[in-house]
Enzyme design. Structure first.
Site, PDB file in Angstrom:
ATOM      1  N   GLU A 121      68.465  51.975   4.263  1.00 59.56           N
ATOM      2  CA  GLU A 121      69.425  52.159   3.167  1.00 59.56           C
ATOM      3  C   GLU A 121      69.237  53.537   2.543  1.00 59.56           C
ATOM      4  O   GLU A 121      68.129  53.934   2.182  1.00 59.56           O
ATOM      5  CB  GLU A 121      69.215  51.090   2.092  1.00 59.56           C
ATOM      6  CG  GLU A 121      70.140  51.279   0.891  1.00 59.56           C
ATOM      7  CD  GLU A 121      69.702  50.464  -0.318  1.00 59.56           C
ATOM      8  OE1 GLU A 121      70.547  50.175  -1.172  1.00 59.56           O
ATOM      9  OE2 GLU A 121      68.507  50.135  -0.414  1.00 59.56           O
ATOM     10  N   CYS A 164      69.583  43.765  -1.090  1.00 56.43           N
ATOM     11  CA  CYS A 164      68.247  44.217  -1.485  1.00 56.43           C
ATOM     12  C   CYS A 164      67.890  43.703  -2.874  1.00 56.43           C
ATOM     13  O   CYS A 164      68.603  43.964  -3.847  1.00 56.43           O
ATOM     14  CB  CYS A 164      68.173  45.745  -1.473  1.00 56.43           C
ATOM     15  SG  CYS A 164      66.543  46.381  -1.963  1.00 56.43           S
ATOM     16  N   GLY A 206      66.809  37.249   8.985  1.00 58.55           N
ATOM     17  CA  GLY A 206      65.762  36.562   8.228  1.00 58.55           C
ATOM     18  C   GLY A 206      64.921  35.624   9.063  1.00 58.55           C
ATOM     19  O   GLY A 206      64.151  34.823   8.515  1.00 58.55           O
TER      20      GLY A 206
END
Length: 490
Positions: free
Chosen positions: A42, A115, A214
């Site tokens: 990011e 995030c 995840g």
């Protein structure tokens, strides 16, 4: 014009965006081992908007460089049709401006909406966007309408399945190409179980590709587990973060490569693309994990340069050979640039090989001040400085015009200010006018200050001239275009 095949987000194995990990060496290594798509770490919109796009001819990369010369984002042709640029943003117009800045060098644009870290949420970015659907819709709609590349976003799940599905349906209507879902709530951490049922509910509720993320803790221990996680979530594709950070050969159908080989492959890319040693060291430490206390781990921990990292992994010869190749290439390109400069140089420009060394001048006295004073005394227009920056090494050269004659130094400088001072020196010497050096004796500008002259000739910024508008023109050479050189931070 090159026509790019749009990214497909179905049936893909994807490297997740990871802060400090998803830099160019890791992205290329993941592609080598079998990843279909790679996301960069990011990058914040405001930081990117300060950057200039520079073609790095030595590394054969495209660099986005901050005003302090730090490379914020580096990419290359090898990944151009496979890399997705992830940004942190809470503003639709800023997001669009960044997307347009990088659009020609990447395959897609992603907005981070998952995030949970404070540095992201306190600026209303990341997971903070999940509580503001209107802003999500504004950002994504603006991007979809404003650029040609596919747009995606990455979210976390909300407290209820119903709320999550409703949000994703609203996101789908913006026209994005795919959505990545980290199957945890924003307050949950990797040790908490991933909610496969929620990802599955999303996958069944929308028609766009859903990318499951995840699964490193609960599912993905080897390549075969990627498919297991995909089936458990009914997702179109799988995005892998920590399992890939620990060993990017998790993408390899044939199974893991020995960790030593993986780390050496990573180091080769880090050296080849001049990755900063602290970032290289961090990523290697993530791979070593429990082996950090071994002899190898201690050598890595002690390393304070890319060369020392290479030596710790018995790759000293590779480092020497690669850097020698780069130095030779840089020298060749510099010679070529100099030859081109000589061929296109205005023959009327007066040139000397000089540099400005402030140690040779009284405090707060500079050649530019002397030149300005001389022009005023002789009733000439103020000096005009035209400054360019060379993309090869980011050095500066300035040409000053005084009384319709041009002057410049043949030596390139590390800053715009130094280049302008050097040009002023050339002009003063050609005119036979004092330039203010200590060795010249009594300095009339210093005496002016002592007499209390009210004209603000001297600035507080180590010799920059407050009373010198001088109509400066500054250009930055980037590929084929020129834009303004950013002002140096005070």
């Amino acid at each position: 014009m090159t026509v790019n095949t749009p990214l497909c987000f179905r049936g893909k194995k994807i490297l997740a965006p990871m802060v400090r990990v998803g830099t160019l060496p890791m992205r290329l290594l993941a592609l080598d081992y079998g990843a279909d798509i790679v996301y960069c770490e990011e990058l914040i919109d405001i930081k990117m908007l300060q950057c200039k796009r520079v073609i790095n001819e030595v590394l054969e990369t495209v660099d986005f460089v901050a005003p302090n010369d730090r490379v914020v984002f580096r990419t290359c042709e090898r990944e151009r049709e496979r890399v997705v640029f992830q940004m942190g943003s809470a503003d639709a117009e800023r997001a669009l401006a960044v997307a347009k800045l990088v659009e020609s060098d990447v395959a897609g644009i992603d907005i981070n909406m998952g995030c949970p870290k404070e540095y992201s949420t306190k600026a209303s970015m990341g997971a903070a966007l999940l509580s503001d659907p209107d802003k999500i819709e504004s950002i994504l709609t603006t991007l979809v309408k404003g650029i040609c590349k596919p747009v995606t976003c990455k979210i976390r799940i909300l407290p209820s399945v119903e709320d999550t599905v409703n949000l994703v349906k609203r996101i789908e209507k913006t026209g994005i190409a795919a959505i990545a879902v980290h199957g945890r709530k924003k307050e949950e951490r990797p040790q908490h179980p991933v909610h496969c049922d929620v990802i599955k509910a999303i996958s069944e509720a929308v028609s766009i590709p859903v990318i499951a993320n995840g699964g490193s803790h609960d599912f993905i221990k080897e390549y075969a587990d990627i498919e297991t996680f995909q089936k458990a979530t009914a997702a179109s594709s799988v995005m892998i973060a920590r399992a890939a950070m620990w060993n990017p050969s998790v993408f390899r159908k044939e199974g893991f490569c020995p960790l030593k080989d993986v780390m050496q492959d990573y180091i080769r890319y880090a050296v080849r693309y001049d990755n900063h040693y602290t970032n290289t060291k961090y990523c290697l430490c993530q791979m070593l994990r429990e082996q950090l206390e071994t002899t190898q781990g201690k050598k890595l921990h002690a390393a304070q340069s890319t060369q020392e990292i290479c030596e710790a992994f018995e790759m000293g010869d590779f480092y020497e050979e690669t850097t020698a190749i780069f130095e030779a290439k840089k020298a060749s390109l510099e010679t070529k640039v100099q030859d081109e400069d000589d061929q296109t140089e205005d023959p009327d420009v007066i040139k000397m090989a000089v540099r400005f060394d402030k140690r040779e001048y009284p405090p707060q006295i500079t050649p530019k001040m002397y030149l300005l004073e001389w022009c005023r005394k002789e009733k000439h227009p103020q000096p005009v400085y035209e400054t360019v920056q060379r993309p090869l090494d980011r050095l500066f050269c300035s040409v000053v015009t005084v009384a319709e004659r041009k002057y410049r130094s043949t030596l390139w400088d590390k800053s715009k200010k130094l280049a302008e001072q050097a040009a002023a020196i050339v002009c003063l010497r050609a005119l036979g006018v004092p330039e203010g050096k200590l060795c010249e004796g009594e300095n009339h500008l210093i005496n002016k200050r002592k007499r209390g002259d009210q004209e603000p000739l001297i600035s507080r910024d180590h010799g920059e001239d407050l009373a010198e508008p001088s109509h400066k023109k500054a250009n930055f050479i980037e590929g084929t275009s020129d834009v303004n050189v950013p002002k140096m931070p005070r």
